[in-house]
Design an enzyme around this catalytic site. Structure first.
Site, mmCIF file in Angstrom:
data_model
loop_
_atom_site.group_PDB
_atom_site.id
_atom_site.type_symbol
_atom_site.label_atom_id
_atom_site.label_comp_id
_atom_site.label_asym_id
_atom_site.label_seq_id
_atom_site.Cartn_x
_atom_site.Cartn_y
_atom_site.Cartn_z
ATOM 1 N N GLU A 16 0.787 -1.227 0.000
ATOM 2 C CA GLU A 16 0.000 0.000 0.000
ATOM 3 C C GLU A 16 0.822 1.282 0.000
ATOM 4 O O GLU A 16 0.343 2.312 -0.452
ATOM 5 C CB GLU A 16 -0.964 -0.011 1.186
ATOM 6 C CG GLU A 16 -1.991 -1.121 1.047
ATOM 7 C CD GLU A 16 -2.964 -1.195 2.196
ATOM 8 O OE1 GLU A 16 -2.875 -0.370 3.124
ATOM 9 O OE2 GLU A 16 -3.831 -2.084 2.151
ATOM 10 N N SER A 33 -15.111 -4.527 17.282
ATOM 11 C CA SER A 33 -16.481 -4.348 17.758
ATOM 12 C C SER A 33 -16.896 -5.588 18.545
ATOM 13 O O SER A 33 -17.662 -6.416 18.060
ATOM 14 C CB SER A 33 -17.417 -4.115 16.568
ATOM 15 O OG SER A 33 -18.713 -3.809 17.024
ATOM 16 N N GLU A 58 -6.048 -3.252 -7.352
ATOM 17 C CA GLU A 58 -6.737 -2.392 -8.315
ATOM 18 C C GLU A 58 -7.876 -1.589 -7.709
ATOM 19 O O GLU A 58 -8.135 -0.459 -8.119
ATOM 20 C CB GLU A 58 -7.267 -3.227 -9.479
ATOM 21 C CG GLU A 58 -6.175 -3.719 -10.407
ATOM 22 C CD GLU A 58 -6.740 -4.481 -11.595
ATOM 23 O OE1 GLU A 58 -7.884 -4.204 -11.993
ATOM 24 O OE2 GLU A 58 -6.016 -5.336 -12.109
ATOM 25 N N GLU A 60 -8.095 -0.493 -4.631
ATOM 26 C CA GLU A 60 -7.658 0.350 -3.515
ATOM 27 C C GLU A 60 -7.243 1.729 -4.025
ATOM 28 O O GLU A 60 -6.462 1.848 -4.948
ATOM 29 C CB GLU A 60 -6.482 -0.287 -2.773
ATOM 30 C CG GLU A 60 -6.855 -1.537 -2.021
ATOM 31 C CD GLU A 60 -5.672 -2.148 -1.300
ATOM 32 O OE1 GLU A 60 -5.846 -2.519 -0.131
ATOM 33 O OE2 GLU A 60 -4.587 -2.267 -1.894
#
Length: 101
Positions: A16, A33, A58, A60
């Protein structure tokens, strides 16, 4: 399980952002949660960064930006940064930064 989580964090950082880190320290693990889903997240401090080429998937859309600790604190106080994992990571990092190498 711990080593798998670390390997996933290393892979995600590289994909990333393009960065690799020489040093990794676990900062915290927490349930996103509890009572609703069993998803658990782990936050790491990655240091000794080495720049590289990002290769996000692709679908992201990621924009990397750098902020100072002061800027992050101001964004949290102003309600501009409202992502719980980011706030938790920042606050724990700030609290422990003197002990993390």
């Amino acid at each position: 399980p711990g080593e798998k989580v670390l390997q996933a964090a290393k892979r995600e950082l590289k994909e990333e952002t393009g960065y690799r880190a020489r040093n990794w320290k676990k900062l915290a693990s927490f349930y996103v949660s509890p009572g609703y889903v069993a998803e658990k997240m782990t936050i790491f401090v990655a240091a000794g960064l080495v720049e590289g080429e990002a290769r996000p998937m692709e679908d992201e859309r990621i924009e990397c930006r750098w902020f100072s600790a002061r800027e992050l604190q101001q964004m949290i106080q102003a309600g501009k940064l409202i992502d719980a994992k980011t706030i938790l990571g920042f606050l724990l990092w700030r609290q422990r930064r003197g002990r993390i190498k």
